[in-house]
Design a protein around this motif. Structure first.
Motif, PDB file in Angstrom:
ATOM      1  N   UNK A  53      41.622 -18.277 -56.960  1.00 48.00           N
ATOM      2  CA  UNK A  53      41.455 -17.390 -55.808  1.00 48.00           C
ATOM      3  C   UNK A  53      41.590 -15.930 -56.222  1.00 48.00           C
ATOM      4  N   UNK A  54      42.469 -15.645 -57.161  1.00 44.73           N
ATOM      5  CA  UNK A  54      42.648 -14.259 -57.606  1.00 44.73           C
ATOM      6  C   UNK A  54      41.401 -13.758 -58.325  1.00 44.73           C
ATOM      7  N   UNK A  55      40.799 -14.618 -59.164  1.00 42.18           N
ATOM      8  CA  UNK A  55      39.551 -14.235 -59.853  1.00 42.18           C
ATOM      9  C   UNK A  55      38.438 -13.993 -58.842  1.00 42.18           C
ATOM     10  N   UNK A  56      38.392 -14.819 -57.819  1.00 44.04           N
ATOM     11  CA  UNK A  56      37.357 -14.676 -56.779  1.00 44.04           C
ATOM     12  C   UNK A  56      37.401 -13.290 -56.142  1.00 44.04           C
ATOM     13  N   UNK A  57      38.616 -12.821 -55.850  1.00 40.86           N
ATOM     14  CA  UNK A  57      38.737 -11.539 -55.149  1.00 40.86           C
ATOM     15  C   UNK A  57      38.183 -10.372 -55.965  1.00 40.86           C
ATOM     16  N   UNK A  58      38.219 -10.524 -57.292  1.00 36.31           N
ATOM     17  CA  UNK A  58      37.817  -9.410 -58.165  1.00 36.31           C
ATOM     18  C   UNK A  58      36.377  -9.519 -58.657  1.00 36.31           C
ATOM     19  N   UNK A  59      35.609 -10.455 -58.100  1.00 37.08           N
ATOM     20  CA  UNK A  59      34.213 -10.637 -58.538  1.00 37.08           C
ATOM     21  C   UNK A  59      33.353  -9.433 -58.162  1.00 37.08           C
ATOM     22  N   UNK A  60      32.322  -9.199 -58.974  1.00 36.73           N
ATOM     23  CA  UNK A  60      31.360  -8.141 -58.664  1.00 36.73           C
ATOM     24  C   UNK A  60      30.509  -8.603 -57.466  1.00 36.73           C
ATOM     25  N   UNK A  61      30.576  -7.857 -56.360  1.00 35.31           N
ATOM     26  CA  UNK A  61      29.837  -8.267 -55.151  1.00 35.31           C
ATOM     27  C   UNK A  61      29.658  -7.052 -54.241  1.00 35.31           C
ATOM     28  N   UNK A  62      28.906  -7.215 -53.166  1.00 38.45           N
ATOM     29  CA  UNK A  62      28.735  -6.116 -52.204  1.00 38.45           C
ATOM     30  C   UNK A  62      29.755  -6.220 -51.073  1.00 38.45           C
ATOM     31  N   UNK A  63      29.957  -7.463 -50.600  1.00 33.74           N
ATOM     32  CA  UNK A  63      30.825  -7.660 -49.432  1.00 33.74           C
ATOM     33  C   UNK A  63      31.859  -8.734 -49.756  1.00 33.74           C
ATOM     34  N   UNK A  64      33.130  -8.389 -49.578  1.00 35.45           N
ATOM     35  CA  UNK A  64      34.212  -9.356 -49.825  1.00 35.45           C
ATOM     36  C   UNK A  64      34.881  -9.673 -48.497  1.00 35.45           C
ATOM     37  N   UNK A  65      35.033 -10.963 -48.200  1.00 32.59           N
ATOM     38  CA  UNK A  65      35.664 -11.361 -46.940  1.00 32.59           C
ATOM     39  C   UNK A  65      36.847 -12.298 -47.207  1.00 32.59           C
ATOM     40  N   UNK A  66      38.064 -11.776 -47.154  1.00 34.13           N
ATOM     41  CA  UNK A  66      39.212 -12.684 -47.214  1.00 34.13           C
ATOM     42  C   UNK A  66      39.289 -13.422 -45.871  1.00 34.13           C
ATOM     43  N   UNK A  67      39.202 -14.757 -45.906  1.00 33.02           N
ATOM     44  CA  UNK A  67      39.206 -15.545 -44.658  1.00 33.02           C
ATOM     45  C   UNK A  67      40.183 -16.711 -44.776  1.00 33.02           C
ATOM     46  N   UNK A  68      41.333 -16.459 -45.418  1.00 31.40           N
ATOM     47  CA  UNK A  68      42.288 -17.567 -45.597  1.00 31.40           C
ATOM     48  C   UNK A  68      43.693 -17.158 -45.131  1.00 31.40           C
TER      49      UNK A  68
END
Ligand SMILES: NC(=O)C1=CN([C@@H]2O[C@H](COP(=O)(O)OP(=O)(O)OC[C@H]3O[C@@H](n4cnc5c(N)ncnc54)[C@H](O)[C@@H]3O)[C@@H](O)[C@H]2O)C=CC1
Ligand SMILES: O=C(O)CCC(=O)C(=O)O
Length: 414
Positions: free
Chosen positions: A278-293
């Motif tokens: 989950x920590x790696x997911x948050x730091x991925x290269x992307x345009x929009x990040x949505x924490x939904x947990x």
């Protein structure tokens, strides 16, 4: 100095700042810094093996100056008194932001329904209603689903309340199955609301949703519907996660396939081998990040590494106050929980209105009304943030707290 990860005290600090900026004196903060009511209950449940387990539960009612309190019930091992208090305060803010005639409430039980049978969860749900029955009710405090609770649990709770009340009381709780008076669209309302604010935020940042790379933490009610809506709009959902890990494919994940395979607790990654954390997911290269947990996912430790241009909080409390400041300074647009996830309580309000009038709306009607509320709310908060040169969280708190503060003042409480 260590970062403040306490949801309750960090919420108090932002409420205090918002009230000061609105020109209220210290007595208003004294009133709003804590829930007016907090009930702790112990719920004995007969387990399938014949033993009795006693669970601890809570119901917090932040403020009922505007109207009855409203908010979900969470079944999760990490539920605590302070978490429930903070969650009830956020519900006051959400109701203010989307202009609903409610104050904030919230409940929770310390338990892990993933380790319990359906029968045990049913007995716990009914026990929670009996234990809190004196302070909840269709004109007092109206529960709804949250983490690890769903429409089946709402149905059991409604049935238990109706039996005690000796009256069918669909308006006691929202998020019910449609046949029991649930509203069209409530199951997907949180994600629908998040989708609307993502579209608004993307316009402000000149990002085209078509082809935008989206990362979503959590694949439950909020996260999974959102993944579907985003991919239907042509975005590329490149990563999703659950409590056990995350899936990543820079080319885009097959969301329909994952929706088909996930279980009722939003778990799907356990079926795959090549997972990331989950920590790696948050730091991925992307345009929009949505924490939904869950809470406290973006902190001072990882806020510098977030690569998204927009962060939209579908979850309650996923970003700490310090991380909010870091993201703001880095020019990342953060749409806060109390605005982004207000679609759920908005359609819950529509459900309650339909229950009270006994006349039910079509899904188109619900969606149209939700769209109007969310766009207005986004505009309002965004404009306050721009005009005052402040981050959107502080702006949302200013917009959200005003109605309850004014109602409390008119009632002569302060
Ligand atoms: N359901 C609703 O209508 C609303 C939900 N929210 C918020 O959205 C968030 C998610 O809620 P729901 O989707 O309803 O819950 P859910 O129970 O349907 O799904 C929760 C998801 O989070 C994941 N998760 C649980 N513990 C985790 C952990 N330690 N690390 C990473 N992932 C974890 C689960 O595996 C699951 O995928 C919560 O913060 C909730 O308060 C906010 C507004 C309304
Ligand atoms: O639908 C509701 O009434 C409450 C939803 C909720 O608990 C939340 O927005 O956090």
């Amino acid at each position: 100095m260590a970062e403040n990860l306490n949801l309750f005290t960090s919420t108090q600090a932002v409420i205090q700042e918002a009230l000061q900026k609105l020109g209220y004196d210290e007595s208003m903060y004294e009133l709003l810094k804590e829930p007016l009511r907090m009930l702790e209950v112990r719920i004995p449940v007969k387990m399938d093996d014949g033993s009795v387990k006693v669970f601890t539960g809570y119901r917090a009612q932040h403020n009922d100056a505007v109207g009855p309190t409203k908010g979900g019930v969470r079944f999760h091992p990490q539920v605590s008194e302070e978490e429930v208090k903070a969650l009830s305060m956020w519900m006051t803010l959400k109701a203010g932001i989307v202009d609903l005639p409610y104050g904030g409430g919230k409940g929770g039980v310390i338990c892990d329904p993933r380790q319990m049978s359906m029968g045990e969860v049913e007995r716990l749900s009914r026990g929670y209603v009996r234990a809190t029955s004196q302070i909840v009710g269709p004109t007092k405090d109206i529960p709804a689903p949250d983490v690890f609770t769903n429409s089946q649990i709402m149905a059991w709770m409604m049935d238990e309340y109706s039996r005690m009340d000796e009256f069918n009381s669909p308006g006691f709780i929202t998020g019910k199955p449609i046949v029991l008076g649930g509203s069209q669209g409530r199951d997907r309302a949180t994600a629908q609301g998040v989708t609307i604010v993502i579209e608004e935020a993307a316009k402000r940042k000149n990002i085209d949703i078509k082809g935008a790379r989206v990362v979503i933490q959590g694949f439950g009610n909020a996260g999974s519907f959102l993944a579907k809506f985003m991919s239907d709009l042509g975005a590329k959902v490149i990563a999703i996660s659950d409590a056990y890990g995350a899936l990543h494919d820079p080319e885009g994940l097959d969301i329909d396939y994952l929706l088909d395979r996930r279980d009722s607790f939003g778990t799907v990654t356990t079926l795959f081998e090549n997972t990331i954390t989950n920590q790696e997911l948050l730091e991925l290269d992307c345009d929009i990040l949505v924490p939904a947990a869950i809470e406290n996912q973006i902190t001072a430790d990882n806020a510098h590494n977030i690569q998204a241009k927009i962060v939209v909080e579908a979850a309650n409390g996923p970003t700490t106050t310090e991380a909010t400041k870091i993201l703001y300074d880095r020019g990342i647009l953060l749409v806060p929980d109390v605005l982004a996830s207000a679609g759920g309580v908005t359609v819950s309000y529509f459900e309650w209105v339909q229950n009270n009038q006994g006349y039910y709306w079509s899904e188109e009607e619900v969606n149209e009304k939700l769209l109007k509320k969310m766009v207005e709310a986004f505009d309002n908060v965004y404009n306050v943030a721009e005009t005052r040169n402040i981050d959107m969280r502080l702006a949302a708190y200013m917009v959200g707290v005003r109605k309850t503060a004014e109602a409390s003042r008119f009632r002569g409480w302060v």
